[in-house]
Design a protein around this motif. Structure first.
Motif, short mmCIF file in Angstrom:
data_model
loop_
_atom_site.label_atom_id
_atom_site.label_comp_id
_atom_site.label_asym_id
_atom_site.label_seq_id
_atom_site.Cartn_x
_atom_site.Cartn_y
_atom_site.Cartn_z
N MET A 16 -30.20 -11.43 27.24
CA MET A 16 -31.35 -11.27 26.29
C MET A 16 -32.50 -12.22 26.78
O MET A 16 -31.99 -13.49 27.26
CB MET A 16 -30.92 -11.36 24.87
N THR A 17 -33.61 -12.25 26.41
CA THR A 17 -34.43 -13.34 26.65
C THR A 17 -34.22 -14.47 25.66
O THR A 17 -34.16 -14.29 24.43
CB THR A 17 -35.94 -12.77 26.23
N ASP A 18 -34.16 -15.46 26.20
CA ASP A 18 -33.74 -16.65 25.35
C ASP A 18 -34.88 -17.51 24.85
O ASP A 18 -35.11 -18.63 25.15
CB ASP A 18 -32.84 -17.73 26.37
N ASP A 19 -35.13 -16.96 23.60
CA ASP A 19 -36.18 -17.73 22.66
C ASP A 19 -35.43 -18.50 21.71
O ASP A 19 -35.35 -18.23 20.57
CB ASP A 19 -37.21 -16.95 22.12
N LYS A 20 -34.74 -19.74 22.11
CA LYS A 20 -33.80 -20.18 21.18
C LYS A 20 -34.32 -20.63 20.02
O LYS A 20 -33.68 -20.97 19.09
CB LYS A 20 -32.93 -21.14 22.07
N ASP A 21 -35.54 -21.30 20.35
CA ASP A 21 -36.36 -21.96 18.94
C ASP A 21 -36.39 -21.02 18.04
O ASP A 21 -36.36 -21.19 16.77
CB ASP A 21 -37.67 -22.43 19.25
N ALA B 128 -22.52 -18.64 20.21
CA ALA B 128 -21.58 -18.51 21.36
C ALA B 128 -21.00 -17.06 21.81
O ALA B 128 -20.76 -16.74 22.88
CB ALA B 128 -20.47 -19.68 21.28
N ILE B 129 -20.80 -16.22 20.51
CA ILE B 129 -20.13 -15.36 20.60
C ILE B 129 -21.14 -14.15 20.49
O ILE B 129 -21.10 -13.15 21.12
CB ILE B 129 -19.12 -15.01 19.42
N ASN B 130 -22.02 -14.42 19.49
CA ASN B 130 -23.11 -13.30 19.01
C ASN B 130 -23.90 -13.00 20.23
O ASN B 130 -24.37 -11.66 20.70
CB ASN B 130 -24.07 -13.62 17.90
N ARG B 131 -24.27 -13.90 21.25
CA ARG B 131 -25.03 -13.58 22.40
C ARG B 131 -24.41 -12.30 23.22
O ARG B 131 -25.21 -11.62 23.60
CB ARG B 131 -25.24 -14.85 23.46
N LYS B 132 -23.06 -12.39 23.25
CA LYS B 132 -22.67 -11.12 24.02
C LYS B 132 -22.99 -9.72 23.47
O LYS B 132 -23.17 -9.03 23.98
CB LYS B 132 -21.05 -11.49 24.08
N LEU B 133 -23.36 -9.92 21.92
CA LEU B 133 -23.56 -8.59 21.50
C LEU B 133 -25.12 -8.29 21.53
O LEU B 133 -25.37 -7.23 21.10
CB LEU B 133 -23.39 -8.70 19.85
N MET B 134 -25.88 -9.40 22.18
CA MET B 134 -27.42 -9.01 22.30
C MET B 134 -27.72 -8.79 23.82
O MET B 134 -28.80 -8.83 24.12
CB MET B 134 -27.94 -10.31 21.89
N LEU C 29 -37.40 -7.63 18.69
CA LEU C 29 -36.98 -8.23 17.33
C LEU C 29 -35.78 -7.95 17.12
O LEU C 29 -35.05 -8.87 16.39
CB LEU C 29 -37.96 -7.04 16.62
N SER C 30 -34.87 -7.01 17.72
CA SER C 30 -33.80 -6.70 17.39
C SER C 30 -32.83 -8.02 18.03
O SER C 30 -31.86 -8.29 17.47
CB SER C 30 -33.21 -5.58 18.31
N GLU C 31 -33.30 -8.52 19.11
CA GLU C 31 -32.37 -9.86 19.64
C GLU C 31 -32.63 -11.04 19.05
O GLU C 31 -31.82 -11.92 19.14
CB GLU C 31 -32.88 -9.95 21.07
N HIS C 32 -34.03 -11.13 18.18
CA HIS C 32 -34.45 -12.45 17.65
C HIS C 32 -34.34 -12.20 16.36
O HIS C 32 -34.33 -13.53 15.68
CB HIS C 32 -35.77 -13.04 18.44
N LEU C 33 -34.85 -11.19 15.67
CA LEU C 33 -34.83 -11.31 14.13
C LEU C 33 -33.80 -10.62 13.34
O LEU C 33 -33.87 -10.55 12.50
CB LEU C 33 -36.38 -11.19 13.82
N SER C 34 -32.68 -10.28 14.14
CA SER C 34 -31.56 -9.49 13.41
C SER C 34 -31.07 -10.51 12.41
O SER C 34 -30.83 -11.90 13.05
CB SER C 34 -30.78 -8.96 14.51
N TYR C 35 -30.39 -10.05 11.53
CA TYR C 35 -29.36 -10.92 10.90
C TYR C 35 -28.05 -11.43 11.69
O TYR C 35 -27.95 -10.55 12.42
CB TYR C 35 -29.15 -10.45 9.37
N PRO C 36 -27.23 -12.05 10.84
CA PRO C 36 -26.12 -12.33 11.63
C PRO C 36 -25.27 -10.85 11.86
O PRO C 36 -24.46 -10.77 12.72
CB PRO C 36 -25.14 -13.21 11.00
N ASP C 37 -25.45 -10.02 10.78
CA ASP C 37 -24.70 -8.65 10.91
C ASP C 37 -25.17 -7.89 11.94
O ASP C 37 -24.81 -6.76 11.99
CB ASP C 37 -24.85 -8.04 9.48
N ASN C 38 -26.36 -8.20 12.91
CA ASN C 38 -26.91 -7.61 13.89
C ASN C 38 -27.74 -6.55 13.75
O ASN C 38 -28.19 -5.76 14.47
CB ASN C 38 -25.68 -6.99 14.84
N PHE C 39 -28.07 -6.34 12.30
CA PHE C 39 -29.17 -5.42 11.96
C PHE C 39 -30.47 -6.04 11.68
O PHE C 39 -30.45 -7.30 11.06
CB PHE C 39 -28.68 -4.65 10.46
N LEU C 40 -31.61 -5.53 11.97
CA LEU C 40 -32.93 -5.73 11.29
C LEU C 40 -32.98 -5.24 10.18
O LEU C 40 -33.01 -4.04 9.86
CB LEU C 40 -34.03 -5.16 12.37
N HIS C 41 -33.13 -6.24 9.01
CA HIS C 41 -33.52 -5.69 7.72
C HIS C 41 -34.98 -6.03 7.49
O HIS C 41 -35.30 -6.84 7.55
CB HIS C 41 -32.51 -6.56 6.87
#
Length: 275
Positions: free
Chosen positions: A1-6, A167-173, A254-266
């Motif tokens: 994923m593109t890493d816009d960590k901020d 550390a784990i969620n990045r794999k899902l992205m 948006l999906s990579e950066h603004l999803s909630y922890p459940d991995n959905f864009l709400h």
């Protein structure tokens, strides 16, 4: 994923100042003072309100206490919706702090799911993560993870630990380099003006001609009423995490950066407030 960590940090550490007050008809032994809390947008009400519960139970008799539930201006708050989504949908145009009323009786069975323990929240959260990965990677990533990885995702959210979670969620992205994104974007669109809980359809992040689909493309296809009619003014606000992203924003980003922890864009579609 593109890493816009901020961006990821800003989303994770988003807080809503909230004032909890006990419902006036609850029986108390002495006056119940309001309780103030900064609620994390990405969490769930029943996960972060133990202190609220303890605060109000101190002024109540044990026999007057049953399952806690919350409401805002007469609307019961669904604990299985993330806090930020509830606020955007129901209270984004009202002044802060967000006023939430606390109840200990007359549980609204028709409107809310019971939440007897934290295990129920964990089960709901993990089922959403698994559903999102089925859409993104045909479940390959989540199924290759070990049980301890699933637990680390949950504990990261539970304990508000950004690095532990990511550390784990990045794999899902992640997605293969030869593809420009996920198979489908996990999203849900909510509107206060309809009885339907939310809209969820299959939608790819990349068009057949290789162009990246945008937020505007998604709305035009699955919820055209959200996008302003050409002749009229702006009728709705399209909100994710309390902001209105530009409709030209690529959906994959948006999906990579603004999803909630459940991995959905709400995504909340709310009527434009009248000045």
């Amino acid at each position: 994923m593109t890493d816009d960590k901020d961006v990821l940090r800003d989303v994770w550490f988003g807080r809503i100042p909230t004032c909890f007050t006990l419902y006036q008809d609850e029986i108390t032994e002495r006056e119940a003072e309001p309780y103030y809390l900064l609620l994390p947008r990405v969490s769930y009400l029943t996960l972060v309100t133990d202190k609220v519960k303890k605060h109000f139970q101190k002024v109540m008799r044990q026999e007057d206490i049953s399952e806690i539930w919350f409401e805002h201006e007469g609307t019961p708050l669904k604990w299985h919706y993330p806090i930020g989504l509830l606020f955007d949908l129901l209270a984004s145009s009202s002044a802060l702090p967000w006023n939430i009323t606390v109840h200990f009786k007359s549980f609204p069975e028709k409107d809310l799911l019971h939440c007897p323990s934290k295990d129920v929240i964990e089960a709901h959260f993990m089922s959403c993560v698994k559903e999102a990965d089925a859409l993104k990677h045909k479940s390959q990533v989540i199924n290759e993870m070990q049980k301890k990885d699933h637990k680390q995702l949950w504990m990261g959210l539970h304990n508000d630990r950004f690095d532990q979670f990511w550390a784990i969620n990045r794999k899902l992205m992640e997605y293969p380099a030869e593809e420009n994104g996920f198979r489908y974007i996990p999203f849900r669109i909510y509107q206060t003006t309809t009885e339907r809980p939310f809209i969820q359809k299959l939608f790819r992040p990349v068009a057949t001609d290789g162009q990246l689909h945008t937020l505007g493309d998604l709305l035009k296809e699955v919820c055209p009423s959200a996008v302003a009619p050409e002749d009229g003014g702006k009728k709705n606000q399209v909100m994710i995490h309390g902001i209105e992203p530009m409709l030209e924003t690529p959906l994959q980003w948006l999906s990579e950066h603004l999803s909630y922890p459940d991995n959905f864009l709400h995504i909340s579609i709310i009527p434009q407030p009248v000045d």
